[in-house]
Write a protein that holds these residues in place. Structure first.
Motif, PDB file in Angstrom:
ATOM      1  N   PRO B  14       0.818  -1.209   0.000  1.00 61.16           N
ATOM      2  CA  PRO B  14       0.000   0.000   0.000  1.00 61.16           C
ATOM      3  C   PRO B  14       0.858   1.268   0.000  1.00 61.16           C
ATOM      4  N   ASN B  15       0.323   2.293  -0.600  1.00 62.32           N
ATOM      5  CA  ASN B  15       0.929   3.631  -0.554  1.00 62.32           C
ATOM      6  C   ASN B  15       2.310   3.726  -1.207  1.00 62.32           C
ATOM      7  N   VAL B  16       2.587   2.881  -2.182  1.00 64.73           N
ATOM      8  CA  VAL B  16       3.880   2.972  -2.860  1.00 64.73           C
ATOM      9  C   VAL B  16       3.763   3.783  -4.154  1.00 64.73           C
ATOM     10  N   GLY B  17       2.530   4.172  -4.490  1.00 68.40           N
ATOM     11  CA  GLY B  17       2.347   5.014  -5.675  1.00 68.40           C
ATOM     12  C   GLY B  17       1.873   4.258  -6.901  1.00 68.40           C
ATOM     13  N   LYS B  18       1.138   3.163  -6.692  1.00 70.92           N
ATOM     14  CA  LYS B  18       0.630   2.404  -7.839  1.00 70.92           C
ATOM     15  C   LYS B  18      -0.364   3.230  -8.645  1.00 70.92           C
ATOM     16  N   SER B  19      -1.338   3.775  -7.941  1.00 73.22           N
ATOM     17  CA  SER B  19      -2.361   4.545  -8.660  1.00 73.22           C
ATOM     18  C   SER B  19      -1.751   5.780  -9.295  1.00 73.22           C
ATOM     19  N   SER B  20      -0.818   6.423  -8.602  1.00 72.77           N
ATOM     20  CA  SER B  20      -0.159   7.607  -9.177  1.00 72.77           C
ATOM     21  C   SER B  20       0.591   7.225 -10.445  1.00 72.77           C
ATOM     22  N   LEU B  21       1.216   6.064 -10.396  1.00 76.01           N
ATOM     23  CA  LEU B  21       1.993   5.606 -11.539  1.00 76.01           C
ATOM     24  C   LEU B  21       1.086   5.390 -12.754  1.00 76.01           C
ATOM     25  N   VAL B  32      -5.860   9.089  -5.543  1.00 80.69           N
ATOM     26  CA  VAL B  32      -4.541   8.988  -4.924  1.00 80.69           C
ATOM     27  C   VAL B  32      -4.601   9.624  -3.548  1.00 80.69           C
ATOM     28  N   GLY B  33      -3.922   9.037  -2.586  1.00 74.75           N
ATOM     29  CA  GLY B  33      -3.883   9.649  -1.261  1.00 74.75           C
ATOM     30  C   GLY B  33      -2.686   9.127  -0.501  1.00 74.75           C
ATOM     31  N   ASN B  34      -2.218   9.898   0.473  1.00 76.07           N
ATOM     32  CA  ASN B  34      -1.023   9.476   1.195  1.00 76.07           C
ATOM     33  C   ASN B  34      -1.379   8.683   2.455  1.00 76.07           C
ATOM     34  N   ALA B  36      -2.330   4.215   3.574  1.00 76.24           N
ATOM     35  CA  ALA B  36      -2.510   2.857   3.061  1.00 76.24           C
ATOM     36  C   ALA B  36      -3.997   2.564   2.901  1.00 76.24           C
ATOM     37  N   GLY B  37      -4.355   2.020   1.764  1.00 76.50           N
ATOM     38  CA  GLY B  37      -5.746   1.615   1.580  1.00 76.50           C
ATOM     39  C   GLY B  37      -6.591   2.624   0.820  1.00 76.50           C
ATOM     40  N   VAL B  38      -5.987   3.368  -0.073  1.00 75.48           N
ATOM     41  CA  VAL B  38      -6.769   4.311  -0.892  1.00 75.48           C
ATOM     42  C   VAL B  38      -7.575   3.523  -1.919  1.00 75.48           C
ATOM     43  N   THR B  39      -6.898   2.647  -2.625  1.00 71.43           N
ATOM     44  CA  THR B  39      -7.574   1.831  -3.628  1.00 71.43           C
ATOM     45  C   THR B  39      -8.143   0.592  -2.956  1.00 71.43           C
ATOM     46  N   VAL B  40      -9.439   0.364  -3.102  1.00 77.55           N
ATOM     47  CA  VAL B  40     -10.026  -0.829  -2.489  1.00 77.55           C
ATOM     48  C   VAL B  40     -10.674  -1.743  -3.519  1.00 77.55           C
ATOM     49  N   ILE B 126      11.645   7.250  -6.820  1.00 74.05           N
ATOM     50  CA  ILE B 126      13.088   7.361  -6.921  1.00 74.05           C
ATOM     51  C   ILE B 126      13.532   8.801  -6.634  1.00 74.05           C
ATOM     52  N   ASP B 127      12.648   9.751  -6.935  1.00 78.64           N
ATOM     53  CA  ASP B 127      12.966  11.160  -6.632  1.00 78.64           C
ATOM     54  C   ASP B 127      13.136  11.365  -5.127  1.00 78.64           C
ATOM     55  N   GLU B 128      12.220  10.750  -4.377  1.00 75.92           N
ATOM     56  CA  GLU B 128      12.263  10.907  -2.930  1.00 75.92           C
ATOM     57  C   GLU B 128      13.501  10.221  -2.350  1.00 75.92           C
ATOM     58  N   SER B 153       9.397   7.589 -11.249  1.00 73.76           N
ATOM     59  CA  SER B 153       8.794   8.522 -10.304  1.00 73.76           C
ATOM     60  C   SER B 153       7.497   9.019 -10.901  1.00 73.76           C
ATOM     61  N   ALA B 154       6.426   8.765 -10.180  1.00 72.36           N
ATOM     62  CA  ALA B 154       5.132   9.230 -10.667  1.00 72.36           C
ATOM     63  C   ALA B 154       5.057  10.749 -10.551  1.00 72.36           C
ATOM     64  N   ARG B 155       5.892  11.308  -9.690  1.00 73.74           N
ATOM     65  CA  ARG B 155       5.846  12.750  -9.483  1.00 73.74           C
ATOM     66  C   ARG B 155       6.572  13.488 -10.612  1.00 73.74           C
TER      67      ARG B 155
HETATM   68  N1  LIG Z   1       7.640  11.929  -4.313  1.00 74.89           N
HETATM   69  C1  LIG Z   1       6.865  11.000  -4.876  1.00 74.89           C
HETATM   70  N2  LIG Z   1       5.648  10.762  -4.357  1.00 74.89           N
HETATM   71  C2  LIG Z   1       4.871   9.820  -4.933  1.00 74.89           C
HETATM   72  C3  LIG Z   1       5.317   9.071  -6.051  1.00 74.89           C
HETATM   73  N3  LIG Z   1       4.338   8.205  -6.383  1.00 74.89           N
HETATM   74  C4  LIG Z   1       3.325   8.403  -5.520  1.00 74.89           C
HETATM   75  N4  LIG Z   1       3.627   9.382  -4.651  1.00 74.89           N
HETATM   76  C5  LIG Z   1       2.790   9.815  -3.527  1.00 74.89           C
HETATM   77  O1  LIG Z   1       2.608   8.694  -2.702  1.00 74.89           O
HETATM   78  C6  LIG Z   1       1.305   8.639  -2.152  1.00 74.89           C
HETATM   79  C7  LIG Z   1       0.615   7.336  -2.454  1.00 74.89           C
HETATM   80  O2  LIG Z   1       0.240   7.267  -3.807  1.00 74.89           O
HETATM   81  P1  LIG Z   1      -0.924   6.293  -4.344  1.00 74.89           P
HETATM   82  O3  LIG Z   1      -0.807   6.318  -5.828  1.00 74.89           O
HETATM   83  O4  LIG Z   1      -2.227   6.616  -3.748  1.00 74.89           O
HETATM   84  O5  LIG Z   1      -0.429   4.908  -3.785  1.00 74.89           O
HETATM   85  P2  LIG Z   1      -1.073   3.454  -4.006  1.00 74.89           P
HETATM   86  O6  LIG Z   1       0.067   2.529  -4.134  1.00 74.89           O
HETATM   87  O7  LIG Z   1      -2.055   3.471  -5.115  1.00 74.89           O
HETATM   88  O8  LIG Z   1      -1.763   3.238  -2.603  1.00 74.89           O
HETATM   89  P3  LIG Z   1      -2.980   2.212  -2.216  1.00 74.89           P
HETATM   90  O9  LIG Z   1      -4.040   2.411  -3.225  1.00 74.89           O
HETATM   91  O10 LIG Z   1      -3.360   2.664  -0.848  1.00 74.89           O
HETATM   92  O11 LIG Z   1      -2.395   0.862  -2.212  1.00 74.89           O
HETATM   93  C8  LIG Z   1       0.604   9.879  -2.691  1.00 74.89           C
HETATM   94  O12 LIG Z   1       0.692  10.884  -1.713  1.00 74.89           O
HETATM   95  C9  LIG Z   1       1.403  10.243  -3.920  1.00 74.89           C
HETATM   96  O13 LIG Z   1       1.337  11.619  -4.185  1.00 74.89           O
HETATM   97  C10 LIG Z   1       6.623   9.344  -6.578  1.00 74.89           C
HETATM   98  O14 LIG Z   1       7.103   8.739  -7.544  1.00 74.89           O
HETATM   99  N5  LIG Z   1       7.346  10.310  -5.960  1.00 74.89           N
END
Ligand SMILES: Nc1nc2c(ncn2[C@@H]2O[C@H](COP(=O)(O)OP(=O)(O)OP(=O)(O)O)[C@@H](O)[C@H]2O)c(=O)[nH]1
Ligand SMILES: [Mg+2]
Lengths: 80, 707
Positions: B14-21, B32-34, B36-40, B126-128, B153-155
């Motif tokens: 969770p929260n590794v940025g899958k949805s952002s990617l 997207v949210g910071n 764990a458990g945004v996507t259900v 990777i940016d972080e 990096s999704a960002r």
């Molecule tokens: N700096 C940085 N932040 C990122 C990156 N990818 C995602 N984030 C941030 O990480 C947080 C989680 O992103 P999500 O895309 O919601 O993560 P997820 O893996 O879909 O999370 P779940 O749905 O809960 O499993 C958000 O606050 C994003 O803005 C990245 O590559 N770099």
């Protein structure tokens, strides 16, 4: 010694986890594993909930769960 | 030109940025949210890729899955992912890894490698990692894992195209064998079994090594499959021996644990090899902020203060554009009347459509501010902290700290909140949360609150009243939870262990996307559903026509000379006409039910219409009160008209009723799906309506006593 006996700022090594297999597995997948080090980052009022850091990740856990984690403090405890 | 469809399963913790990617890859707008458990729920997104050599075109379908810490059945949304991976068709896995938490993430990677599927690893954030001074040798990591690793990096959008290219490349290449290596005592047993299969020329769909591992892990599906095979008789003693050896070496008999230890050793080893040991552990600011925000004493007061501030802003800041919108719609209605004359058409446009839709759109600024607040809570990382702060308190009421997350979502809209409750592991926790979610006022009720608070408490107190409404609602929810926990859903306590993400400064773009998306949804709803409802309400309140009544009054009006008397008669006519309309008849029919609460038929009808959606309450009132208002010639604000028609106890009772009764039709449908039984929906309806009536009754009489 169990995790709940530690104070904010204390560091310790995880020795053993005395939980049912399900919770144990859950903790394991978080990286909360015997041999790893942890640091207590904070407690809520009445020590109901604790915040710990393991391998760079912060976790919140309740007293009931923290009691199941056996630890060995790294250095003599502050204050005690 | 050939076209190929590649189905990709996006898996990660969770929260590794899958949805952002995915949003970055396919320009999608997944939530997207910071925390764990945004996507259900799983969702599919499509994108194209044109292979430069050969120029075959590929269509990539990426499936976003809920984040999982490991492949277990821990909670409902994790089961979705596991089931998908084990039973559905897909071509390859993209495992998203948080580069700043490599070791923990690799635990899952090890498990995924054991599935024996084609895989690509996206080393995200990777940016972080760079900012924190973590240097990762991704080529080395790729060597160890035996699958390609792409830094992304999704960002900053780094590595996105490369990831697409790798997906296609791996898709085209044949499957390679898993590279995960176990301790010697396990490897020995694997070898022994593989030798046996070789000697028997056993025909297997999956590689021998993989088959051996699954047998040693006591994978039931493999056991079932091989059970009827003649080879089974010879295999069984071998297997028993192998397991005995493993138990002996490991010093325990829990296979899950033995393999978990293996994965851990693998993850730790891999991390040691790819991260330079001298990397400094840059202290990020998370610790400093946490010292304040989750401080033992200050944490909860700070949270309450922030909430209070949000509601103050919602009212005061929202008020500014509101006046313009109000004036704008008033002008529109007047224009419509002058343009279209005095007929039916003018009435349906001015009173029905503009009155109804205008009453709802009016509150858009308030809604935007509230959503902005929720978006900040979700994207900064504060959400998990509040769950931490409130867990002790919630626990006393029989709620799980994690319930806080769906409850906050509920402040926006109850429908996604019902779904967010899936992250709660135990059924009783989940059901209790589902039942009390309605007490946490959704944004659709904001119009009613702002309208009434502004009308009856004046602009200077309205913000406080708004805050009070939410607090009281939440407290009622907690009490309901306690009652439900004690008498209906006993169940035992669930462990509370939750990851707290680091604080992240949300990008303006992300906030803008979230908030503008929700604002658009609100406007869309106003332009479609609310519009239709308003026309319906208009129709039901102007028909049937009463020519006799009208003629009778016209005569009377002709006869009197005094302007005042005329006005009075005119008013009386309008009121009578409304009362005898279809809507009036329905209202009159149900008035006795609401009479003890001080509601007249108009308020009763507004509440009933509000069962469809809470915005309909104000749109109905907008129509009802502007119809009766025509006599004044100009449109005065709904707020003013309300004040002329309703007294304070009634207003308070009305607010209380709206606070508690069922949110809307859509929410009922989703509740039914999530709770899984009609019976529960029946209970929910009875519980909310009953509580709304009783508390509203109490509020009405108390206020009457006090003033
Ligand atoms: N700096 C940085 N932040 C990122 C990156 N990818 C995602 N984030 C941030 O990480 C947080 C989680 O992103 P999500 O895309 O919601 O993560 P997820 O893996 O879909 O999370 P779940 O749905 O809960 O499993 C958000 O606050 C994003 O803005 C990245 O590559 N770099
Ligand atoms: Mg997600």
């Amino acid at each position: 010694m169990v995790l709940t006996e530690l104070k904010k700022g204390d560091r310790a090594q995880i020795k053993k986890i005395n939980a049912d297999p399900e919770l144990k597995h859950r903790l394991h997948s978080f990286g909360i594993i015997p041999g790893e080090e942890l640091e207590v980052k904070g407690c809520s009022l009445a020590r109901q909930t604790m915040e710990i850091e393991v391998d760079g990740t912060l976790f919140a856990l309740r007293k009931e769960e923290a009691e199941k984690i056996e630890v060995e403090p790294e250095k003599p405890l502050s204050g005690a | 030109m050939e076209k190929n469809l590649i189905r990709v399963a996006l898996v990660g913790q969770p929260n590794v940025g899958k949805s952002s990617l995915i949003n970055a890859i396919a320009k999608a707008k997944l939530h997207v949210g910071n925390f764990a458990g945004v996507t259900v729920e799983k969702s599919e997104v499509h994108t194209r890729y044109c292979d430069p050599d050969g120029c075959a075109e590929y269509e990539i379908e990426i499936v976003d899955l809920p984040g999982v810490y490991s492949l277990s059945d821990y909670s409902m949304e994790e089961r979705v992912t596991k089931e998908f991976l084990l039973t559905e068709e897909y071509d390859l896995i993209v495992n998203v890894i948080d580069a700043t938490h490599l070791q923990r993430n690799l635990l899952l990677t090890a498990e995924l490698l054991e599935l024996g599927r084609k895989m690509v690893v996206a080393l995200n954030m990777i940016d972080e990692a760079r900012e924190e001074g973590i240097v990762i040798d991704s080529a080395q990591l790729s060597q160890i894992l035996g699958v390609p690793v792409v830094e992304t990096s999704a960002r900053t959008k780094e590595g996105i195209e490369e990831l697409k290219a790798k997906i296609v490349e791996v898709y085209k290449k044949p499957q390679t064998e898993s590279k995960i290596i176990y301790s010697d005592f396990i490897e020995e047993e694997i070898d022994r079994l593989v030798e046996f299969f070789k000697a028997k020329h056993y025909r297997s769909e999956i590689p021998y090594r993989h088959l051996a591992i699954r047998l040693l892990r006591e994978d039931t599906s493999i056991y079932k499959k091989m059970h009827d095979d003649p080879i089974w008789i010879e295999l069984l003693p071998l297997l028993r021996d192998a397991l005995d050896h493993i138990y002996l070496h490991a010093g325990k008999k829990d296979l899950a644990e033995i393999f978990a230890d293996e994965h851990f050793a693998f993850a730790k080893g891999a991390k040691m090899e790819v991260i330079s040991p001298e990397h400094m552990r840059a202290k990020n600011w998370t610790q400093k902020i946490d010292n304040l925000l989750i401080n033992k004493y200050l944490g909860i007061p700070i949270f309450l203060f922030l909430m209070w501030g949000l509601f103050q802003l919602t009212f005061t800041l929202g008020q500014v554009p509101m006046d313009w919108i109000d004036a704008g719609f008033g002008w529109l209605a007047d224009q419509a009347r002058t343009l279209l004359g005095d007929g039916e058409l003018a009435s349906v446009v001015a009173d029905g459509i503009i009155g109804g839709v205008g009453a709802v759109v009016l509150f858009l600024p308030n809604i935007i501010i509230l959503f902005l607040g929720i978006a900040l809570l979700e994207t900064t990382g504060y959400m998990s902290r509040v769950a931490f702060l409130l867990d002790g308190f919630f626990h006393k009421f029989g709620l799980h700290g994690k319930s806080f997350i769906p409850l906050v979502t509920g402040f926006g809209c109850t429908v996604p909140a019902y779904m967010a409750a899936r992250t709660l592991k135990s059924r009783s926790d989940r059901l209790i949360t589902l039942f009390i979610l309605g007490f946490f006022s959704c944004s659709a009720r904001i119009p009613v609150y702002v309208l009434f608070a502004g009308a009856f408490f004046g602009a200077e107190h309205a913000g406080n009243i708004l805050f009070l409404i939410y607090i009281v609602g939440a407290l009622l929810g907690l009490i309901a939870a306690k009652i439900l926990r004690t008498y209906f859903f006993k169940g035992e306590d669930d462990p509370f262990v939750m990851e707290m993400p680091k604080y992240r400064l949300p990008s303006l773009k992300l906030i803008y996307h979230v908030v503008s998306g929700q604002a658009m949804d609100y406007l869309k709803k106003a332009g479609t559903f609310i519009l239709a409802a308003s026309v319906l309400i208009w129709f039901a309140s102007t028909y049937p026509k009463q020519p006799e009544l009208e003629a009778q009054y016209r005569q009377k009006i002709e006869q009197v000379q005094q302007e005042e008397k005329r006005q009075m008669l005119e008013n009386e006519l309008q009121t009578k006409k409304l009362e005898r309309s279809y809507l009036g008849q329905i209202g009159k029919l149900t008035e006795p039910f609401f009479a003890p609460l001080g509601f007249d038929w108009r308020l009763s009808v507004a509440l009933e219409a509000g069962l469809a959606a809470k915005e309909v309450i104000v749109s109905t009132m907008g129509v009802l009160y502007s119809l009766g208002d025509e006599v004044n010639g100009e449109s005065s604000s709904l707020q003013k008209r309300l004040k002329e028609n309703i007294d304070l106890p009634t207003a308070i009772a009305f607010i209380v009723f709206v606070m508690i009764y069922i949110p809307c039709l859509a929410s009922m449908a989703v509740f039914l799906r999530e709770a899984g039984s009609w019976r529960y929906l029946g209970y929910l309806f009875l519980m909310t309506t009953g509580a709304a009536w009783l508390l509203s009754f109490a509020a009405y009489n108390l206020t009457k006593l006090l003033i």
